[in-house]
Design a protein around this motif. Structure first.
Motif, PDB file in Angstrom:
ATOM      1  N   TYR A 289       0.799  -1.244  -0.078  1.00  0.00           N
ATOM      2  CA  TYR A 289      -0.008   0.080  -0.030  1.00  0.00           C
ATOM      3  C   TYR A 289       1.158   1.228  -0.238  1.00  0.00           C
ATOM      4  CZ  TYR A 289      -2.978   3.701   2.042  1.00  0.00           C
ATOM      5  OH  TYR A 289      -3.897   4.607   2.208  1.00  0.00           O
ATOM      6  N   LEU A 290       0.602   2.135  -0.934  1.00  0.00           N
ATOM      7  CA  LEU A 290       1.159   3.491  -0.959  1.00  0.00           C
ATOM      8  C   LEU A 290       0.278   4.605  -0.664  1.00  0.00           C
ATOM      9  CD1 LEU A 290       3.676   3.971  -3.777  1.00  0.00           C
ATOM     10  CD2 LEU A 290       4.296   4.069  -1.519  1.00  0.00           C
ATOM     11  N   LYS A 291       0.511   5.396   0.060  1.00  0.00           N
ATOM     12  CA  LYS A 291      -0.295   6.633   0.234  1.00  0.00           C
ATOM     13  C   LYS A 291       0.180   7.595  -0.659  1.00  0.00           C
ATOM     14  CE  LYS A 291      -0.294   9.336   4.065  1.00  0.00           C
ATOM     15  NZ  LYS A 291      -0.603   9.899   5.045  1.00  0.00           N
ATOM     16  N   SER A 292      -0.838   8.070  -1.794  1.00  0.00           N
ATOM     17  CA  SER A 292      -0.243   8.846  -2.661  1.00  0.00           C
ATOM     18  C   SER A 292      -1.263   9.795  -3.230  1.00  0.00           C
ATOM     19  CB  SER A 292       0.538   8.139  -4.036  1.00  0.00           C
ATOM     20  OG  SER A 292       1.035   8.947  -4.679  1.00  0.00           O
ATOM     21  N   GLU A 293      -0.879  10.923  -3.497  1.00  0.00           N
ATOM     22  CA  GLU A 293      -1.706  11.998  -4.434  1.00  0.00           C
ATOM     23  C   GLU A 293      -1.610  11.592  -5.418  1.00  0.00           C
ATOM     24  OE1 GLU A 293      -1.435  16.326  -2.472  1.00  0.00           O
ATOM     25  OE2 GLU A 293       0.354  15.521  -3.162  1.00  0.00           O
ATOM     26  N   PRO A 294      -2.411  11.940  -6.576  1.00  0.00           N
ATOM     27  CA  PRO A 294      -2.571  11.317  -7.711  1.00  0.00           C
ATOM     28  C   PRO A 294      -1.197  12.291  -8.625  1.00  0.00           C
ATOM     29  CG  PRO A 294      -4.515  12.705  -7.588  1.00  0.00           C
ATOM     30  CD  PRO A 294      -3.857  12.703  -6.278  1.00  0.00           C
ATOM     31  N   ILE A 295      -0.765  11.608  -9.613  1.00  0.00           N
ATOM     32  CA  ILE A 295       0.337  12.112 -10.335  1.00  0.00           C
ATOM     33  C   ILE A 295      -0.328  13.491 -10.952  1.00  0.00           C
ATOM     34  CG2 ILE A 295       2.052  11.819 -12.200  1.00  0.00           C
ATOM     35  CD1 ILE A 295       2.325   8.969 -11.522  1.00  0.00           C
ATOM     36  N   PRO A 296       0.607  14.631 -10.800  1.00  0.00           N
ATOM     37  CA  PRO A 296      -0.069  15.829 -11.301  1.00  0.00           C
ATOM     38  C   PRO A 296      -0.092  15.694 -13.030  1.00  0.00           C
ATOM     39  CG  PRO A 296       2.155  16.050 -10.577  1.00  0.00           C
ATOM     40  CD  PRO A 296       1.595  14.796  -9.983  1.00  0.00           C
ATOM     41  N   GLU A 297      -1.405  16.237 -13.495  1.00  0.00           N
ATOM     42  CA  GLU A 297      -1.352  16.196 -14.930  1.00  0.00           C
ATOM     43  C   GLU A 297      -0.471  17.065 -15.558  1.00  0.00           C
ATOM     44  OE1 GLU A 297      -5.391  16.599 -16.126  1.00  0.00           O
ATOM     45  OE2 GLU A 297      -6.043  14.709 -14.798  1.00  0.00           O
ATOM     46  N   SER A 298      -0.097  18.142 -15.135  1.00  0.00           N
ATOM     47  CA  SER A 298       0.724  19.238 -15.762  1.00  0.00           C
ATOM     48  C   SER A 298       1.538  19.690 -14.586  1.00  0.00           C
ATOM     49  CB  SER A 298       0.057  20.214 -16.448  1.00  0.00           C
ATOM     50  OG  SER A 298      -0.484  21.161 -15.563  1.00  0.00           O
ATOM     51  N   ASP A 299       3.055  19.657 -15.000  1.00  0.00           N
ATOM     52  CA  ASP A 299       3.847  20.117 -14.016  1.00  0.00           C
ATOM     53  C   ASP A 299       4.941  20.926 -14.587  1.00  0.00           C
ATOM     54  OD1 ASP A 299       5.204  20.118 -11.364  1.00  0.00           O
ATOM     55  OD2 ASP A 299       6.151  18.067 -11.683  1.00  0.00           O
ATOM     56  N   ASP A 300       4.548  22.055 -14.751  1.00  0.00           N
ATOM     57  CA  ASP A 300       5.359  22.984 -15.562  1.00  0.00           C
ATOM     58  C   ASP A 300       6.320  24.038 -14.815  1.00  0.00           C
ATOM     59  OD1 ASP A 300       4.184  21.878 -18.108  1.00  0.00           O
ATOM     60  OD2 ASP A 300       2.484  23.563 -18.011  1.00  0.00           O
ATOM     61  N   GLY A 301       5.948  24.159 -13.503  1.00  0.00           N
ATOM     62  CA  GLY A 301       6.841  24.900 -12.570  1.00  0.00           C
ATOM     63  C   GLY A 301       8.253  24.690 -12.748  1.00  0.00           C
ATOM     64  N   PRO A 302       9.183  25.335 -12.243  1.00  0.00           N
ATOM     65  CA  PRO A 302      10.534  25.202 -12.026  1.00  0.00           C
ATOM     66  C   PRO A 302      10.767  23.957 -10.985  1.00  0.00           C
ATOM     67  CG  PRO A 302      10.011  27.183 -10.914  1.00  0.00           C
ATOM     68  CD  PRO A 302       8.660  26.604 -11.464  1.00  0.00           C
ATOM     69  N   VAL A 303      10.103  23.909  -9.951  1.00  0.00           N
ATOM     70  CA  VAL A 303       9.907  23.044  -8.855  1.00  0.00           C
ATOM     71  C   VAL A 303       9.259  21.685  -9.432  1.00  0.00           C
ATOM     72  CG1 VAL A 303       9.845  22.072  -6.568  1.00  0.00           C
ATOM     73  CG2 VAL A 303      10.800  24.462  -7.050  1.00  0.00           C
ATOM     74  N   LYS A 304       9.813  20.656  -9.423  1.00  0.00           N
ATOM     75  CA  LYS A 304       9.125  19.274 -10.120  1.00  0.00           C
ATOM     76  C   LYS A 304       8.258  19.014  -8.824  1.00  0.00           C
ATOM     77  CE  LYS A 304       9.599  16.649 -13.770  1.00  0.00           C
ATOM     78  NZ  LYS A 304       8.416  17.252 -14.438  1.00  0.00           N
ATOM     79  N   VAL A 305       6.653  18.567  -9.031  1.00  0.00           N
ATOM     80  CA  VAL A 305       6.026  17.938  -7.833  1.00  0.00           C
ATOM     81  C   VAL A 305       5.919  16.437  -7.949  1.00  0.00           C
ATOM     82  CG1 VAL A 305       3.837  17.939  -6.955  1.00  0.00           C
ATOM     83  CG2 VAL A 305       4.401  19.994  -8.092  1.00  0.00           C
ATOM     84  N   ILE A 306       6.271  16.086  -6.838  1.00  0.00           N
ATOM     85  CA  ILE A 306       6.629  14.476  -6.690  1.00  0.00           C
ATOM     86  C   ILE A 306       5.537  14.146  -5.819  1.00  0.00           C
ATOM     87  CG2 ILE A 306       8.337  12.578  -6.021  1.00  0.00           C
ATOM     88  CD1 ILE A 306       9.296  14.382  -8.165  1.00  0.00           C
ATOM     89  N   VAL A 307       4.980  12.692  -6.273  1.00  0.00           N
ATOM     90  CA  VAL A 307       4.183  12.084  -5.224  1.00  0.00           C
ATOM     91  C   VAL A 307       4.562  10.567  -5.058  1.00  0.00           C
ATOM     92  CG1 VAL A 307       2.013  13.733  -6.044  1.00  0.00           C
ATOM     93  CG2 VAL A 307       2.447  11.311  -7.285  1.00  0.00           C
ATOM     94  N   ALA A 308       3.939  10.048  -4.119  1.00  0.00           N
ATOM     95  CA  ALA A 308       4.604   8.714  -3.996  1.00  0.00           C
ATOM     96  C   ALA A 308       4.627   7.662  -4.989  1.00  0.00           C
ATOM     97  CB  ALA A 308       3.840   7.968  -2.668  1.00  0.00           C
ATOM     98  N   LYS A 309       3.403   7.818  -5.851  1.00  0.00           N
ATOM     99  CA  LYS A 309       3.513   7.022  -7.201  1.00  0.00           C
ATOM    100  C   LYS A 309       4.634   7.283  -8.155  1.00  0.00           C
ATOM    101  CE  LYS A 309      -1.463   6.026  -7.091  1.00  0.00           C
ATOM    102  NZ  LYS A 309      -2.630   6.616  -7.456  1.00  0.00           N
ATOM    103  N   ASN A 310       5.122   8.391  -8.055  1.00  0.00           N
ATOM    104  CA  ASN A 310       6.316   8.841  -9.344  1.00  0.00           C
ATOM    105  C   ASN A 310       7.489   9.157  -8.608  1.00  0.00           C
ATOM    106  OD1 ASN A 310       6.023  11.491  -8.234  1.00  0.00           O
ATOM    107  ND2 ASN A 310       5.272  12.452 -10.433  1.00  0.00           N
ATOM    108  N   PHE A 311       7.685   8.756  -7.324  1.00  0.00           N
ATOM    109  CA  PHE A 311       8.862   9.055  -6.494  1.00  0.00           C
ATOM    110  C   PHE A 311       9.993   8.228  -7.252  1.00  0.00           C
ATOM    111  CE2 PHE A 311      11.992   8.645  -3.024  1.00  0.00           C
ATOM    112  CZ  PHE A 311      11.803   9.915  -2.578  1.00  0.00           C
TER     113      PHE A 311
END
Ligand SMILES: *[C@@H]1O[C@H](CO)[C@@H](O)[C@H](O)[C@H]1NC(C)=O
Length: 485
Positions: A350-372
């Motif tokens: 089991y992984l607690k995770s937010e959904p992978i963001p659909e667009s991630d264009d900001g300079p800082v990449k948004v990571i969630v458990a699923k794409n870690f």
């Protein structure tokens, strides 16, 4: 006047502390005078120290009046620098036990009850002597598992047993006896070393008395006690959870051996039945109080399940979690099926995770458990990752600087500046997040290092320049643009 008096009284009460405050001037003398003393090295600004303070205070009061009495002291490392550096204190709080002035690390729990229990074990004799039948009855009626050595003469085995007791006193309670009457009571013979389970954990599913057979050597004894002390299904508390072996199947419900032993064992016996069936498999069992372990129940996504039934999760050495989705059944079938499915590799962790963001264009990449794994553990990039909490003030003040840093490095294809909300996503091992923000540098070789440097853009830049696997690769133009800004 009356008012003033009661005010003075209140202040007096508030100031009265049973924790000794030691300084560079009196530390050595005070500590050397004590058979045993526990010392906390702290810094006034440290959050974990503040959290410990009321527990430490409570433990100090209790231990002051216990027999034998054990003093607790503290040293403010921002003021008493010599003492703290002499003992190599590098993090706060650091706790050390001093025995006749000799320091050793304190490895016990940090709750008041835990400290009291641990220090009582440290202060008492390494092994208690049961001289009479009353002595042994009293010990057997306690809440602890006992390791009992029966020696009617001063043999080498007895010496070895006592030595072993000395080395394991933190973990177990030891008793020795040379009285024939006590041996008769226990049903043991001269030379026996026997484990007795505490009454509240005894059941028809396993022996409550286990005899050691082998050569009396520290190593053998250690193995024997370790293998037999937990039994089919141990009782896990916040203070002793680290003693349990994994993979561990924990059943959480209203476990309460103080007020409701019968109710607690009603469920535990159902678990024991399953544990016994699976006793030759590589899985261990424990029961734990659902409220005391609410963070684990939450981390397994089990919070919403009915409180009328136990909830179950398996945790592994790698930190993977497998919550049981089905309801617990009184016949134990659901539990058995779940554990078998786990053993057969049929369940995904089991992984607690937010959904992978659909667009991630900001300079800082948004990571969630699923794409870690894909991004942070990529072998093609160096990654600086910030674990933050939405409510954390230090994270908020870091945010604009972190954005600026990411902007500066955006032209470098080998470096990723990233962040993850660690309250909404599981942090995978070996990363450890104890406070916010926590930053890690994860170079291409995937050996993460905690980032402990300054939090200004320049500090980060200097660090990255030094650590980057392929050096900094910011095209001239990008650099120039920045300078013109
Ligand atoms: C953990 O502590 C509880 C409560 O004191 C006790 O019942 C249990 O036997 C302990 N378990 C181990 C493995 O020490």
């Amino acid at each position: 006047m009356q008012k003033f008096l009661s005010f003075a009284l209140l202040v007096g009460l508030a100031l009265a502390s049973d924790v000794l405050e030691l300084t560079d001037d009196d530390f050595e003398d005070t500590v050397a005078e004590q058979d045993i003393i526990l010392v906390e090295f702290f810094a006034p600004w440290c959050g974990h120290c503040k959290k410990l303070a009321p527990e430490y205070e409570k433990a100090a009061t209790d231990l002051k009046y216990s027999d034998p009495s054990v003093p607790l002291a503290k040293v403010d490392c921002t003021a008493e620098k010599d003492t703290c550096s002499r003992y190599g204190v590098s993090g706060y709080p650091t706790l050390k036990v001093f025995r006749d002035g000799e320091a050793s690390d304190y490895n016990g729990p940090r709750s008041a009850d835990g400290i009291i229990d641990y220090m009582k074990k440290q202060a008492g004799p390494t092994s208690r002597e049961a001289k009479t039948v009353e002595d042994i009855d009293k010990l057997l009626s306690g809440k602890d598992l006992l390791v009992v050595g029966c020696f009617t003469d001063d043999s080498d085995a007895k010496k070895e047993f006592l030595k072993f007791a000395g080395s394991e006193r933190d973990n177990y309670k030891f008793v020795h006896t040379g009285e024939q009457a006590v041996l008769d009571r226990l049903g043991t013979e001269n030379g026996d070393i026997v484990i007795f389970r505490p009454t509240h954990l005894q059941s028809k599913f396993e022996d409550s008395k286990i005899k050691f057979d082998g050569t009396v050597k520290s190593g053998n004894l250690k193995k024997f006690v370790k293998e037999n002390s937990l039994g089919l299904c141990g009782h896990m508390t916040p203070d002793n959870h680290s003693q349990f072996k994994k993979p561990l199947c924990v059943v959480y419900y209203d476990v309460d051996y103080r007020k409701n032993t019968k109710g607690t064992n009603y469920w535990r016996n159902r678990i024991m039945k399953v544990a016994k069936k699976l006793s030759d498999k590589k899985i261990f069992f424990a029961v734990a109080n659902r409220e005391e372990f609410s963070h684990e129940v939450e981390a397994n996504g089990l919070t919403d399940k009915s409180v009328d039934l136990p909830v179950v999760a398996i945790v592994t050495d790698e930190g993977h979690k497998y919550p049981m989705q089905a309801d617990f059944t009184r016949d134990g079938k659901a539990l058995e099926e779940f554990v078998n499915d786990y053993l057969d590799g049929k369940i995904e962790p089991y992984l607690k995770s937010e959904p992978i963001p659909e667009s991630d264009d900001g300079p800082v990449k948004v990571i969630v458990a699923k794409n870690f794994q894909d991004i942070v553990m990529s072998e093609e990039k160096d990654v600086l990752i910030e674990f933050y909490a939405p409510w954390c003030g230090h994270c908020k003040s870091l945010a604009p600087k972190y954005d600026e840093l990411a902007e500066k490095l955006s032209a470098d294809d080998n470096i990723v500046i990233a962040k993850m909300d660690a309250t909404a996503n599981d942090v995978p091992p070996p990363f450890e997040v104890r406070g916010f923000p926590t930053l890690y540098w994860v170079p291409m070789n995937n050996k993460p290092k905690k980032y402990e440097g300054g939090r200004e853009v320049d500090d980060f830049m200097k660090y990255i320049k030094r650590e980057a696997t392929k050096g900094l690769n910011i095209p001239k133009k990008a650099k120039k643009d920045k300078e013109e800004l």
